[in-house]
Each structure stands twice: as structure tokens, then as C-alpha cells.
Design an enzyme around this catalytic site. Sequence first.
Site, PDB file in Angstrom:
ATOM      1  CB  SER A 166       6.078 -16.174  -8.107  1.00  0.00           C
ATOM      2  OG  SER A 166       7.484 -16.332  -8.159  1.00  0.00           O
ATOM      3  CG  ASN A 182      15.494 -11.626  -0.908  1.00  0.00           C
ATOM      4  OD1 ASN A 182      14.776 -12.421  -1.513  1.00  0.00           O
ATOM      5  ND2 ASN A 182      15.886 -11.817   0.339  1.00  0.00           N
ATOM      6  CB  THR A 217     -23.654  21.782  -9.758  1.00  0.00           C
ATOM      7  OG1 THR A 217     -24.878  22.497  -9.593  1.00  0.00           O
ATOM      8  CG2 THR A 217     -22.614  22.693 -10.417  1.00  0.00           C
ATOM      9  CG  HIS A 218     -26.015  19.584  -6.674  1.00  0.00           C
ATOM     10  ND1 HIS A 218     -25.622  19.201  -5.412  1.00  0.00           N
ATOM     11  CD2 HIS A 218     -25.606  20.870  -6.828  1.00  0.00           C
ATOM     12  CE1 HIS A 218     -25.023  20.227  -4.817  1.00  0.00           C
ATOM     13  NE2 HIS A 218     -24.991  21.258  -5.653  1.00  0.00           N
ATOM     14  CB  SER A 220     -30.024  -6.786 -25.335  1.00  0.00           C
ATOM     15  OG  SER A 220     -30.888  -7.763 -24.804  1.00  0.00           O
ATOM     16  CE  LYS A 280     -30.690  -1.532 -23.492  1.00  0.00           C
ATOM     17  NZ  LYS A 280     -30.609  -2.398 -22.311  1.00  0.00           N
ATOM     18  CG  ASN A 328     -26.726  -2.534 -23.663  1.00  0.00           C
ATOM     19  OD1 ASN A 328     -27.656  -1.730 -23.585  1.00  0.00           O
ATOM     20  ND2 ASN A 328     -26.891  -3.842 -23.678  1.00  0.00           N
ATOM     21  CD  GLU A 387     -22.904  -0.548 -19.171  1.00  0.00           C
ATOM     22  OE1 GLU A 387     -23.854  -0.714 -18.400  1.00  0.00           O
ATOM     23  OE2 GLU A 387     -22.823  -1.112 -20.277  1.00  0.00           O
ATOM     24  CE1 TYR A 413      11.228 -10.864  -1.227  1.00  0.00           C
ATOM     25  CE2 TYR A 413      11.414 -12.835   0.127  1.00  0.00           C
ATOM     26  CZ  TYR A 413      10.931 -12.197  -1.004  1.00  0.00           C
ATOM     27  OH  TYR A 413      10.145 -12.875  -1.897  1.00  0.00           O
ATOM     28  CD  GLN A 449       6.386 -15.791  -4.884  1.00  0.00           C
ATOM     29  OE1 GLN A 449       7.581 -16.037  -4.760  1.00  0.00           O
ATOM     30  NE2 GLN A 449       5.465 -16.720  -4.850  1.00  0.00           N
ATOM     31  CE  LYS A 473       7.681 -10.470  -8.281  1.00  0.00           C
ATOM     32  NZ  LYS A 473       7.335 -10.567  -6.838  1.00  0.00           N
TER      33      LYS A 473
HETATM   34  N1  ARG Z   1       9.809 -14.941  -6.137  1.00  0.00           N
HETATM   35  C1  ARG Z   1      10.176 -14.085  -5.032  1.00  0.00           C
HETATM   36  C2  ARG Z   1       9.435 -12.773  -5.092  1.00  0.00           C
HETATM   37  O1  ARG Z   1       8.802 -12.522  -6.066  1.00  0.00           O
HETATM   38  C3  ARG Z   1      11.622 -13.786  -5.053  1.00  0.00           C
HETATM   39  C4  ARG Z   1      12.321 -14.867  -4.397  1.00  0.00           C
HETATM   40  C5  ARG Z   1      12.808 -14.555  -3.077  1.00  0.00           C
HETATM   41  N2  ARG Z   1      12.606 -15.720  -2.365  1.00  0.00           N
HETATM   42  C6  ARG Z   1      13.167 -15.978  -1.220  1.00  0.00           C
HETATM   43  N3  ARG Z   1      12.894 -17.097  -0.674  1.00  0.00           N
HETATM   44  N4  ARG Z   1      13.999 -15.153  -0.640  1.00  0.00           N
HETATM   45  O2  ARG Z   1       9.472 -11.980  -4.178  1.00  0.00           O
END
Ligand code: ARG
Length: 493
Positions: A56, A145, A190-191, A312, A318, A320, A325, A352, A357, A360
Amino acid sequence: MARKSKKRGTEKTRGKKPSGSDASRLPPPASRAFTKAWEGRFTEATDPEVERFTSSFSFDRRLYRYDIQGSIAHTEALGRAGLLTERERDTLVRGLKEIEAEIAAEGAQIQAAPADEDIHMHIERRLVEKVGEVGGKLHTGRSRNDQVALDLRLYLREETRTVAEQIRSVQRALVAQAESNIDTILPGYTHLQRAQPISLAHYLLAYYEMLERDRGRLLDSLKRLDQMPLGAGALAGNSFGIDRLAVARALGFSEVTANSLDTVSDRDLVVEFLSAASILMMHLSRWAEDWILWASSEFRFIDLPDRFCTGSSMMPQKKNPDVLELIRGKTGRVYGSLLTLLTLLKGLPLSYNRDLQEDKEPLFNATDTVKSALRLMADLVRQVSFKRERMLESTREGFLLATDLADYLVFKGLPFRQAHKVIGKIVRQSLAEGRPMEGWTLAELQAFSPLFQEDVFDCFSLAGSLQRKGGTGGTSPQSIEAEIRKIKRKLKV
Ligand code: ARG
């Protein structure tokens, strides 16, 4: 290779065969600069494809500042718990601060070793490289974790505040425009059909209100965010009597999370942020849609600054409204992020799971999208030019004052339902004869209802119509001025 042949040489001199123990079967990690934190348990190196798949680092490196902030607070707690000497504590803190400065300087160039897996391992490896074995004490009583749970809270706290402040900028711009457009009249719809005349200020303040609720939702989540996760360990807590409350205070939280299982598996806060962000984007998207229409030749209610538009490649005429948008279009990603998180969580057993992961990238993507949309919208509100003449012209067709006429008959004592019917007939007749409602003479109007008198012609003033919509929430100039005063007190502008 060099290492292998050396090893063979040693064996030869000793005249021994490999013992066949687990340790001797460990893969020679010649290509690996860093062996895994968990290598004790393993007999072979991670497959490079698996390493790529599970890493990650490419996205969670964004959390490095929070991660280091948490690690420093944790180090200090370890010191207080007697698990580090003062010297060790200072060494770790100094090392962590140096790493923070280094990563800040590296910026996008930051390079992970293939084995780093994530930002947490990356920082720990660098710490050990920097300060030696004592770096290995940092992870005492802590797991990635609870570490990642903390990082996310720190990230969310900061971004939530930033987004709330950005919402304020858009609101300030809206109020400024509203103030100079109290007497600008345009059709309200409205509408998407012309309905009644309204003040442009009233229209603009409608978006102020939506944004105010969005801001409220975001800031409300900070209450639930205000619990510090470290100390939950991998899932069961920690064995070292770490003073969690002190860590909480050091990190600016007022309390600690109450249950370690919940702490390491909970991502409600991300869902909450993404829900609030989705509602916010939905509002921005509706607004964008309005203004895309307004910028069209059909409406011509606004002129967008050139620097917010593109042309364009083929049609020379044009211009735009791309920014609008794309605000509308990018709303989809933010909804997508919310759906990703909800789907991610719905089947997860406690506590966990590595699935987490995946929280994110959608979160970061949504945050970036919301922030750039708000930044552009604030700018756009300041720069847009309203075509007041054209707005006024648009109120001429569409019988916008029909409801005012019905209200007139109500003031003369007719029940509203009957008044509605009478005016409906006048509208139908006007359409059939292709003449505006204000073209009728008093005598002609009286044929529809004897209640019409000379004062009916006062109803044909747009300003009069707005004026009558007094009281809180209406489009009368007084109501709007009162609203603006209230808002300005709140915004302190
Ligand atoms: N990179 C992991 C996450 O974003 C955290 C690591 C936890 N990994 C694990 N094997 N317990 O959640």
C-alpha cells in the site's frame, strides 16, 4: 550470488553438509535489502507479485506525517512506562523527526524497498537503519492495525477541518454576491418551468444553506473522531500498561477508544466523511448543472470567465463550461468511494482484515476531488458575471405572476382553490389569444371574476410580487436582508 559462493566455501572448509534445520532453509535474501518483520515464521521469501499486490506504500505514504506524529507520542509513552531509557527515547524521537524531514524533502521521489509493504514498515526500517537496533523497540505494544487506525483519524481530522474551511470560502463568496443582487430578479423554476419571480440573492443563499448543512455534517463527525486508537494493539490491547490517555492528550484527542476489537476494525469515520462528502458533491453537482444551463444560449443568465472554460478543437465558436461539467462528473467518484467503503466493510468478520487497506485510495481520491471542486467553485462565484437584463427579460414570459393574481383574489375573499381556477382560465385564454396576462382590461378581467378591481394592476409588478413574500425564508428584499445580516454575524464578515 557472491553470498552464495561464500557460503558454499565456508561449508567446504568446515566439511559439513547443511543441517536441514528451518534456519538453513531460509531463502538467501540476496536481492532483498530488508528482510520482513515476520521472517522468523516464514520459510521462503514473498513472491514479488504478491509483494506488489499487497503493498500500500504507493498511496499510504501520504500518511507519513501522521504516522510519525503517532510514533513520537507512542515513543514518549513507552518512555513513561519504563520500556525505554531516556536516552533510547530521545534517540528514537530524534530519528523519527529526521525521517519526517527526509520524507518531506523527498516528496514524490520517496522510494520504498520492495519489502517495505507500507508506510509504517518503511518508517520503521529507516529508523533502524538510522539509529540501529534500538529502533526495533518502537513497535513495542503496538500493531500496524492500531497505528493505521490512528493515522486515518489524524488525516480525517485535518482534512475535515480543511474542507469545512473551504466550504466557508464558498459561502463567503455566495453571500458577497447575494448582497449585490438583492434586487436582481429572475424566474424561479420548478420542473424547469418558469414558476415565480425570485431575487438572485435568494437563489444564491439557497446554496449557502445547503453548504451550511454540509459543513455541519462534517464538523459533527469530529465528535466521534475524538477518540485515540493507539494501545489497542493488533486487536486485544497491549500488555505494557501504556498510558493511553496521555498519548491521547499528546495527539490532541480528548479520550481513548473504548474497545480494542472495534478500534482496529472500525472504519465508520471514513464512511461518515465520505457520506458527508457525497452529499456535499451532490449539492455542488446540482449547482453546476444549474449554471451549465445558465451559461447556455437558451438561458444566457451568466457569463463564465474564459479562464474557467475551454474551447472546441473543431468548432471555433465554442466556449464550454468544463469546470462545472467536471464538478458534476467527478461527483460520481465520490459516490463511488462511499460505495467502495460500504461494500468493503459489509462482510468483514471482527476484527482487522487486510481488506481494510482498500479504504485509503477511495478516501484520498474523494478528499482531493472535494477540495479541488470547492476551491474552483469559490473562485467561480467570485468571477461569474450575471446577465441581469437577460434574467429580467426572462420573467416576461411564462405567467410568473399568475400565483400573485390568485393570491389577489384570496385577499378579496375567494377561497384559494376557486381563485386558482379563475386564474387558470385567464392563463388558458391568454395562451389561446397569444397575449400577456397584463394585457387584459379591467372589464375583461371582471368577466372572469367580479372581484377584480382597479388595484389588480398592482399585481403586475415583479418587485411587488417579491415584496409580498415577506417573513423568514421568503424572497422579499427585507427577508433576504435580514437573512444576510444573520449570516454575516455568523461568518463574522
Ligand atoms: N497497510 C495496512 C492497512 O493499511 C496496515 C497493515 C496491517 N497489516 C497487517 N497485516 N495486519 O490497513
